[in-house]
Design a protein around this motif. Structure first.
Motif, mmCIF file in Angstrom:
data_model
loop_
_atom_site.group_PDB
_atom_site.id
_atom_site.type_symbol
_atom_site.label_atom_id
_atom_site.label_comp_id
_atom_site.label_asym_id
_atom_site.label_seq_id
_atom_site.Cartn_x
_atom_site.Cartn_y
_atom_site.Cartn_z
ATOM 1 N N PHE A 93 0.817 -1.212 0.000
ATOM 2 C CA PHE A 93 0.000 0.000 0.000
ATOM 3 C C PHE A 93 0.851 1.263 0.000
ATOM 4 C CE2 PHE A 93 -3.590 -2.750 0.895
ATOM 5 C CZ PHE A 93 -4.621 -2.101 0.228
ATOM 6 N N ALA A 94 2.063 1.191 0.572
ATOM 7 C CA ALA A 94 2.957 2.356 0.534
ATOM 8 C C ALA A 94 3.304 2.708 -0.908
ATOM 9 C CB ALA A 94 4.220 2.083 1.337
ATOM 10 N N LYS A 95 3.509 1.680 -1.741
ATOM 11 C CA LYS A 95 3.774 1.953 -3.158
ATOM 12 C C LYS A 95 2.535 2.567 -3.804
ATOM 13 C CE LYS A 95 5.295 0.026 -7.525
ATOM 14 N NZ LYS A 95 5.815 1.314 -7.976
ATOM 15 N N SER A 96 1.373 2.035 -3.474
ATOM 16 C CA SER A 96 0.123 2.553 -4.048
ATOM 17 C C SER A 96 -0.216 3.950 -3.537
ATOM 18 C CB SER A 96 -1.035 1.605 -3.714
ATOM 19 O OG SER A 96 -0.798 0.323 -4.243
ATOM 20 N N ALA A 97 0.326 4.336 -2.381
ATOM 21 C CA ALA A 97 0.017 5.639 -1.784
ATOM 22 C C ALA A 97 0.673 6.792 -2.533
ATOM 23 C CB ALA A 97 0.444 5.664 -0.316
ATOM 24 N N ASN A 98 1.583 6.470 -3.438
ATOM 25 C CA ASN A 98 2.223 7.486 -4.285
ATOM 26 C C ASN A 98 2.836 8.613 -3.445
ATOM 27 O OD1 ASN A 98 3.040 8.517 -6.751
ATOM 28 N ND2 ASN A 98 1.150 9.694 -7.058
ATOM 29 N N GLY A 99 3.734 8.207 -2.538
ATOM 30 C CA GLY A 99 4.375 9.210 -1.685
ATOM 31 C C GLY A 99 3.425 9.810 -0.662
ATOM 32 N N TYR A 149 13.248 -10.383 14.715
ATOM 33 C CA TYR A 149 13.367 -9.374 13.661
ATOM 34 C C TYR A 149 14.085 -9.912 12.435
ATOM 35 C CZ TYR A 149 12.956 -4.873 11.571
ATOM 36 O OH TYR A 149 12.601 -3.872 10.723
ATOM 37 N N ALA A 150 15.088 -10.778 12.626
ATOM 38 C CA ALA A 150 15.764 -11.380 11.469
ATOM 39 C C ALA A 150 14.778 -12.215 10.655
ATOM 40 C CB ALA A 150 16.933 -12.238 11.934
ATOM 41 N N SER A 151 13.942 -12.979 11.339
ATOM 42 C CA SER A 151 12.946 -13.805 10.647
ATOM 43 C C SER A 151 11.922 -12.934 9.944
ATOM 44 C CB SER A 151 12.242 -14.723 11.646
ATOM 45 O OG SER A 151 13.175 -15.545 12.294
ATOM 46 N N PHE A 152 11.428 -11.925 10.671
ATOM 47 C CA PHE A 152 10.433 -11.026 10.094
ATOM 48 C C PHE A 152 10.985 -10.319 8.854
ATOM 49 C CE2 PHE A 152 9.209 -6.535 9.781
ATOM 50 C CZ PHE A 152 7.901 -6.693 9.355
ATOM 51 N N ALA A 153 12.148 -9.715 8.994
ATOM 52 C CA ALA A 153 12.709 -8.931 7.891
ATOM 53 C C ALA A 153 12.985 -9.808 6.678
ATOM 54 C CB ALA A 153 13.990 -8.238 8.352
ATOM 55 N N GLY A 154 13.615 -10.944 6.899
ATOM 56 C CA GLY A 154 13.942 -11.820 5.781
ATOM 57 C C GLY A 154 12.712 -12.329 5.050
ATOM 58 N N LEU A 155 11.749 -12.823 5.804
ATOM 59 C CA LEU A 155 10.547 -13.373 5.160
ATOM 60 C C LEU A 155 9.674 -12.277 4.555
ATOM 61 C CD1 LEU A 155 9.767 -16.187 7.739
ATOM 62 C CD2 LEU A 155 10.811 -16.418 5.469
ATOM 63 N N ALA A 156 9.652 -11.109 5.175
ATOM 64 C CA ALA A 156 8.894 -9.994 4.595
ATOM 65 C C ALA A 156 9.527 -9.540 3.278
ATOM 66 C CB ALA A 156 8.806 -8.839 5.586
ATOM 67 N N ILE A 157 10.859 -9.562 3.207
ATOM 68 C CA ILE A 157 11.526 -9.217 1.947
ATOM 69 C C ILE A 157 11.130 -10.198 0.854
ATOM 70 C CG2 ILE A 157 13.776 -9.199 0.782
ATOM 71 C CD1 ILE A 157 14.926 -8.068 3.453
ATOM 72 N N ILE A 158 11.194 -11.487 1.158
ATOM 73 C CA ILE A 158 10.845 -12.509 0.168
ATOM 74 C C ILE A 158 9.393 -12.328 -0.285
ATOM 75 C CG2 ILE A 158 10.590 -14.991 -0.244
ATOM 76 C CD1 ILE A 158 13.528 -14.013 0.064
ATOM 77 N N ALA A 159 8.492 -12.160 0.666
ATOM 78 C CA ALA A 159 7.071 -12.011 0.329
ATOM 79 C C ALA A 159 6.813 -10.719 -0.444
ATOM 80 C CB ALA A 159 6.228 -12.048 1.606
ATOM 81 N N THR A 160 7.511 -9.642 -0.094
ATOM 82 C CA THR A 160 7.333 -8.376 -0.801
ATOM 83 C C THR A 160 7.818 -8.492 -2.245
ATOM 84 O OG1 THR A 160 7.511 -7.126 1.252
ATOM 85 C CG2 THR A 160 7.881 -5.909 -0.788
ATOM 86 N N VAL A 161 8.911 -9.202 -2.450
ATOM 87 C CA VAL A 161 9.386 -9.423 -3.822
ATOM 88 C C VAL A 161 8.343 -10.204 -4.619
ATOM 89 C CG1 VAL A 161 11.109 -10.644 -5.230
ATOM 90 C CG2 VAL A 161 11.836 -9.254 -3.281
ATOM 91 N N MET A 162 7.734 -11.205 -3.988
ATOM 92 C CA MET A 162 6.700 -11.989 -4.689
ATOM 93 C C MET A 162 5.498 -11.106 -5.042
ATOM 94 S SD MET A 162 6.924 -15.826 -3.044
ATOM 95 C CE MET A 162 6.157 -15.380 -1.521
ATOM 96 N N VAL A 163 5.113 -10.217 -4.134
ATOM 97 C CA VAL A 163 4.021 -9.281 -4.440
ATOM 98 C C VAL A 163 4.430 -8.373 -5.595
ATOM 99 C CG1 VAL A 163 2.709 -7.290 -3.565
ATOM 100 C CG2 VAL A 163 2.971 -9.340 -2.159
ATOM 101 N N GLY A 164 5.671 -7.908 -5.592
ATOM 102 C CA GLY A 164 6.157 -7.074 -6.688
ATOM 103 C C GLY A 164 6.106 -7.788 -8.031
ATOM 104 N N VAL A 165 6.435 -9.070 -8.028
ATOM 105 C CA VAL A 165 6.383 -9.854 -9.266
ATOM 106 C C VAL A 165 4.934 -9.994 -9.736
ATOM 107 C CG1 VAL A 165 6.736 -12.162 -10.245
ATOM 108 C CG2 VAL A 165 8.526 -11.112 -8.839
ATOM 109 N N ILE A 166 4.053 -10.347 -8.821
ATOM 110 C CA ILE A 166 2.653 -10.618 -9.187
ATOM 111 C C ILE A 166 1.887 -9.334 -9.498
ATOM 112 C CG2 ILE A 166 0.455 -11.511 -8.307
ATOM 113 C CD1 ILE A 166 2.213 -13.535 -6.665
ATOM 114 N N LYS A 167 1.990 -8.337 -8.619
ATOM 115 C CA LYS A 167 1.155 -7.142 -8.735
ATOM 116 C C LYS A 167 1.734 -6.079 -9.668
ATOM 117 C CE LYS A 167 -1.382 -3.855 -5.863
ATOM 118 N NZ LYS A 167 -1.649 -3.393 -4.500
ATOM 119 N N TYR A 168 3.071 -5.946 -9.662
ATOM 120 C CA TYR A 168 3.690 -4.855 -10.417
ATOM 121 C C TYR A 168 4.585 -5.330 -11.561
ATOM 122 C CZ TYR A 168 2.079 -2.268 -6.357
ATOM 123 O OH TYR A 168 1.298 -1.737 -5.353
#
Length: 110
Positions: A23-29, A63-82
């Protein structure tokens, strides 16, 4: 809180973190009201869920688990959505992140 509940909160935190990133990407700054509000709500909710996890799992591992897995999931959203397809070096780096998360959770002290 037991470990199962902690890991469920971790999954929730990852979902909320990825949602806030999307949603931060969709918020356009932060110029669009609805995506900006969703971003704020999900990031605050994400931090709450992480604080619940840290009651049981050490902060660094959480935090290491959260950050790492959130990065992976965010990349997957970027592939699918954008349609943002990562190159070979990015894929290799993401694989290292996955290996790191597994090592921290399975081989690290907790």
């Amino acid at each position: 809180m037991n470990m199962t509940t902690s890991y469920l909160f971790l999954v929730l935190a990852i979902f909320l973190g990825v949602t806030s990133n999307s949603f931060a990407k969709s918020a356009n700054g932060f110029t669009l009201l609805f995506p900006s509000i969703i971003t704020a709500i999900t990031i605050v909710s994400c931090m709450y869920a992480l604080s619940m996890v840290m009651k049981t799992i050490p902060m660094g591992i959480t935090y290491a688990s959260f950050a790492g897995l959130a990065i992976i999931a965010t990349v997957m959203v970027g592939v699918i959505k954008y349609n943002q397809v990562p190159n070979l070096y990015t894929i290799i780096g993401l694989c290292f992140i996955i290996v790191g998360v597994l090592m921290v959770n399975l081989l690290g002290d907790s």
